[in-house]
Design an enzyme around this catalytic site. Structure first.
Site, PDB file in Angstrom:
ATOM      1  N   ASP A 157      -5.747  -6.952   4.961  1.00  0.00           N
ATOM      2  CA  ASP A 157      -6.960  -6.519   4.276  1.00  0.00           C
ATOM      3  C   ASP A 157      -7.786  -7.741   3.874  1.00  0.00           C
ATOM      4  O   ASP A 157      -8.993  -7.836   4.122  1.00  0.00           O
ATOM      5  CB  ASP A 157      -6.547  -5.697   3.040  1.00  0.00           C
ATOM      6  CG  ASP A 157      -7.694  -4.930   2.425  1.00  0.00           C
ATOM      7  OD1 ASP A 157      -8.810  -4.962   2.990  1.00  0.00           O
ATOM      8  OD2 ASP A 157      -7.489  -4.301   1.373  1.00  0.00           O
ATOM      9  N   TYR A 179       0.823  -1.209   0.000  1.00  0.00           N
ATOM     10  CA  TYR A 179       0.000   0.000   0.000  1.00  0.00           C
ATOM     11  C   TYR A 179       0.859   1.263   0.000  1.00  0.00           C
ATOM     12  O   TYR A 179       0.369   2.345   0.245  1.00  0.00           O
ATOM     13  CB  TYR A 179      -0.954  -0.010   1.205  1.00  0.00           C
ATOM     14  CG  TYR A 179      -2.082  -1.009   1.045  1.00  0.00           C
ATOM     15  CD1 TYR A 179      -1.809  -2.368   0.972  1.00  0.00           C
ATOM     16  CD2 TYR A 179      -3.406  -0.600   0.958  1.00  0.00           C
ATOM     17  CE1 TYR A 179      -2.816  -3.295   0.811  1.00  0.00           C
ATOM     18  CE2 TYR A 179      -4.430  -1.529   0.807  1.00  0.00           C
ATOM     19  CZ  TYR A 179      -4.126  -2.869   0.735  1.00  0.00           C
ATOM     20  OH  TYR A 179      -5.133  -3.793   0.574  1.00  0.00           O
ATOM     21  N   LYS A 228       4.900 -15.044   3.883  1.00  0.00           N
ATOM     22  CA  LYS A 228       5.176 -15.870   2.692  1.00  0.00           C
ATOM     23  C   LYS A 228       6.662 -15.731   2.408  1.00  0.00           C
ATOM     24  O   LYS A 228       7.092 -15.186   1.379  1.00  0.00           O
ATOM     25  CB  LYS A 228       4.314 -15.376   1.521  1.00  0.00           C
ATOM     26  CG  LYS A 228       4.357 -16.265   0.294  1.00  0.00           C
ATOM     27  CD  LYS A 228       3.418 -17.452   0.387  1.00  0.00           C
ATOM     28  CE  LYS A 228       3.542 -18.326  -0.847  1.00  0.00           C
ATOM     29  NZ  LYS A 228       2.748 -19.559  -0.753  1.00  0.00           N
ATOM     30  N   ASP A 237      -1.149 -18.471   2.897  1.00  0.00           N
ATOM     31  CA  ASP A 237      -2.158 -19.279   2.198  1.00  0.00           C
ATOM     32  C   ASP A 237      -2.680 -20.384   3.100  1.00  0.00           C
ATOM     33  O   ASP A 237      -3.881 -20.679   3.143  1.00  0.00           O
ATOM     34  CB  ASP A 237      -1.624 -19.825   0.857  1.00  0.00           C
ATOM     35  CG  ASP A 237      -0.169 -20.249   0.915  1.00  0.00           C
ATOM     36  OD1 ASP A 237       0.463 -20.068   1.969  1.00  0.00           O
ATOM     37  OD2 ASP A 237       0.342 -20.772  -0.094  1.00  0.00           O
TER      38      ASP A 237
END
Ligand code: ATP
Length: 337
Positions: free
Chosen positions: A228, A124, A171, A204
């Site tokens: 988010d 962002y 990740k 994930d």
């Protein structure tokens, strides 16, 4: 002395849900001086900017705002109003409690999560450019300072609210440096909180596990984009976006807002569920030191949803925004609904 609060109605369903939240807060009897400021589409027409300076000045002064959703019109050249607001005021911690509401049908009973989302960095940063025609780039920016302070906030909240565990999402197999720095900072902070358990979960896998069974999770700590997405996923576990409140906390100000957006498809039709912003207002009351009033608001919401069974369409009911507002206001005042 009255608390001074900046009130931003926002766009789409914003004015309807903000009206409901204000009415409920006023019904508690807590003295609030509301300072109304415009943002979004109306502010572009009036001031040529969806986030005008008078609004920022007001929040800097009151240090507390209650905010409806704001849309950033596509194709106008403005960067996201919400991102700008969070970055300008350095509201670095987004806090979203996700809990099962008695009386609301959902896949799981007893969901009780707190999503802590870093609000100012990551993807962002808004740093996007075209490298050559047909190739574009966006930058994921993490700083040690940003990662450390959000981790610090998550562990502080876990300890303060007697929660058992913080799960940090990542990740690192793909983003070795950015997510790696995030985890390094989380580990350093975790070492200073031996009373709070700490674990790391691949993003994930976290989504899959949450959908299967959210019970093992407690406080979930995420960078901006993961936060988010997981906030919306978690909202789905308890009955949808109409229920989940939020707080954006910084050192100089705090802005309370629902997780949902402006929902233009149902705006102006008395269909929006105001509960998410009303619960955000309860978080605000707690932040202002008005814990009893906050408890009364939460009890009134639970009472209306479960005992009176008054609900908006998103929760399978037929009641309008105003009917929910009036039922909650009546319960807060101690009357029947
Ligand atoms: P944003 O990009 O601002 O996050 P969005 O378009 O992703 O917004 P929302 O506006 O949050 O999504 O909502 C998606 C849909 O969920 C809406 O179009 C609406 O149908 C439903 N919805 C969201 N909030 C509410 C609410 N408070 N009451 C009822 N339905 C809602």
């Amino acid at each position: 002395m009255a608390h001074r609060v900046t009130l931003i109605a926002g766009d789409g369903i914003g004015p309807e849900v903000a009206d409901a939240a204000r009415a409920v807060v006023d019904a508690t009897g807590v003295a609030i001086e509301w300072i109304e400021r415009e943002a979004g589409a109306g502010a572009i027409a009036r001031a040529g900017d969806p986030l005008p300076e008078d609004l920022l000045l007001s929040i800097r002064e009151t240090r507390v705002a209650l905010k409806g959703p704001i849309t950033t019109p596509v194709g106008t050249g403005f960067t996201s109003v919400n991102v700008r607001l969070r970055r300008t005021l350095d509201l670095y911690a987004s806090v979203r409690p996700v809990q099962t509401m008695p009386g609301v049908a959902s896949k799981y009973a007893d969901v009780d999560l707190v999503i802590i989302r870093e609000n100012t960095e990551g993807l962002y940063s808004g740093l996007e450019h075209e490298v050559v025609p047909g190739v574009v780039e966006t930058l994921k920016v993490f700083t040690e300072k940003g990662c450390t302070r959000i981790a610090e906030y998550a562990f502080m909240l876990a300890r303060r609210d007697k929660r058992r565990k913080v799960s940090a999402a990542h990740k690192t197999s793909i983003m070795r440096m950015t997510d790696g720095l995030f985890l390094d900072c989380c580990r350093s902070v975790a070492a200073r909180y031996p009373d709070v358990s700490y674990e790391e979960v691949v993003i994930d896998n976290l989504c899959m596990q949450l959908a299967l069974d959210p019970a093992p999770f407690d406080v979930i700590l995420l960078e901006n984009l993961y936060g988010d997405i997981v906030s919306d996923l978690a909202s789905g576990l308890v009955g949808g976006l109409g229920l989940v409140p939020g707080a954006n906390i910084g050192t100089a100000a705090a802005v309370f807002e629902a997780v949902h957006g402006s929902a233009p498809d149902i705006a102006g039709k008395d269909l929006a569920n105001p509960v998410a912003l009303i619960l955000s207002a309860a978080l605000m009351l707690r932040h202002l030191g008005e814990g009893d009033a906050a408890d009364r608001v939460v009890r009134a919401v639970v009472g209306v949803l479960s005992e009176s069974r008054v609900r908006t369409r998103d929760l399978g009911g037929t009641a309008g925004t105003r009917a929910i507002r009036d039922a909650i206001v009546a319960r807060v005042r101690g009357g029947a609904s």
